[in-house]
Design an enzyme around this catalytic site. Structure first.
Site, PDB file in Angstrom:
ATOM      1  N   VAL A 237      36.416  15.097 -95.320  1.00 29.18           N
ATOM      2  CA  VAL A 237      35.148  15.080 -96.048  1.00 29.18           C
ATOM      3  C   VAL A 237      34.059  14.357 -95.257  1.00 29.18           C
ATOM      4  O   VAL A 237      32.876  14.452 -95.589  1.00 29.18           O
ATOM      5  CB  VAL A 237      35.321  14.425 -97.438  1.00 29.18           C
ATOM      6  CG1 VAL A 237      35.387  12.915 -97.340  1.00 29.18           C
ATOM      7  CG2 VAL A 237      34.213  14.848 -98.402  1.00 29.18           C
ATOM      8  N   SER A 238      34.447  13.675 -94.190  1.00 32.78           N
ATOM      9  CA  SER A 238      33.518  12.878 -93.391  1.00 32.78           C
ATOM     10  C   SER A 238      33.173  13.598 -92.086  1.00 32.78           C
ATOM     11  O   SER A 238      34.047  13.761 -91.227  1.00 32.78           O
ATOM     12  CB  SER A 238      34.146  11.513 -93.073  1.00 32.78           C
ATOM     13  OG  SER A 238      33.547  10.912 -91.952  1.00 32.78           O
ATOM     14  N   PRO A 239      31.904  14.007 -91.874  1.00 29.51           N
ATOM     15  CA  PRO A 239      31.553  14.651 -90.609  1.00 29.51           C
ATOM     16  C   PRO A 239      31.723  13.716 -89.418  1.00 29.51           C
ATOM     17  O   PRO A 239      32.036  14.155 -88.314  1.00 29.51           O
ATOM     18  CB  PRO A 239      30.089  15.060 -90.805  1.00 29.51           C
ATOM     19  CG  PRO A 239      29.575  14.166 -91.875  1.00 29.51           C
ATOM     20  CD  PRO A 239      30.741  13.904 -92.777  1.00 29.51           C
TER      21      PRO A 239
ATOM     22  N   SER B 147      34.098  11.630 -89.100  1.00 26.01           N
ATOM     23  CA  SER B 147      35.519  11.733 -88.749  1.00 26.01           C
ATOM     24  C   SER B 147      35.743  12.914 -87.801  1.00 26.01           C
ATOM     25  O   SER B 147      36.557  12.833 -86.880  1.00 26.01           O
ATOM     26  CB  SER B 147      36.371  11.908 -90.014  1.00 26.01           C
ATOM     27  OG  SER B 147      36.436  10.733 -90.772  1.00 26.01           O
TER      28      SER B 147
END
EC number: 2.5.1.18
Length: 220
Positions: free
Chosen positions: A12-14, A16
């Site tokens: 869900v984390s860009p 990441s």
């Protein structure tokens, strides 16, 4: 190994995604220096709740700034095509649990599958929290029977608990977001690092011969 980087990520984390792209680009060089990389799926929602942090889009000043910062990061990390999907944010429990199972049972396909999920969510606009759409992503690497097994196991008590344990481990190590890292150097010392733009600090901590960028003077 002379050092180790444990990297806690959520699809869900860009940022990441940017972190994983960069680490994979550096994996061979890190291995040559006997530095191991361990990528660990976690639930960012649980980290936010457990740490008291708030997602940047919920704070107007951070949301405004992130427009500029994300554009710069996309260019730097070579992912200019990513865009925020209209269904964002997702509840990432299913894909993250699936990745936990894949890491345990299909380790040779784990990193590439994590990258596939990032690409299909952030570039192709697929809501990977939906089983049928996650199944489409998994078709790149797995047979139909394997996909059924992955989706079934992702909802099993064992892999639900493993994702919870991973998330708690990150929280116990001070995490307040993703990507979060726990780094061990050659002296056996350990420190946390956060974000996709702190690798130079990390390499310095590991005692690696990294090269800083250089700004040449203007030609007269």
């Amino acid at each position: 190994m002379s050092g180790k980087i444990i990297c806690y990520l959520d699809c869900v984390s860009p940022y990441s995604y940017f972190a994983l792209l960069y680490l994979e680009k550096q994996r061979a060089a890190l291995w040559s220096h006997k530095v191991e990389i361990d990528v660990v799926p976690v639930f960012l929602g649980g980290i936010n709740v457990g740490s008291g942090n708030k997602p940047p889009w919920t704070l107007p000043a951070k949301a405004k700034y992130s427009t500029y910062d994300s554009a710069r990061a996309k260019r730097y990390f070579g992912a200019p095509d990513i865009k925020t999907p209209d269904f964002f944010p997702i509840l990432s429990l299913l894909p993250q649990r699936a990745l936990v199972f894949i890491k345990a049972q299909h380790s040779q396909l784990f990193i590439q599958t994590f990258l596939d999920i990032f690409v299909d969510m952030w570039q192709n606009g697929l809501d990977v929290s939906k089983p049928e759409l996650l199944g489409q992503v998994l078709k790149r690497r797995f047979s139909d029977s394997q996909i059924q097994d992955i989706l079934r196991q992702a909802n099993s008590p064992e892999y639900k608990q493993t994702l919870n344990d991973n998330t708690k481990e990150a929280l116990d190590r001070g995490a307040f977001g993703c990507p979060w890292y726990w780094v061990t150097n050659t002296k056996g010392e350990e420190e946390p690092f956060f974000g996709s733009d702190r690798f130079h600090y990390m390499f310095e901590y590991l005692g690696l011969p990294w090269t800083d960028f250089e700004l040449p003077p203007a030609k007269l």
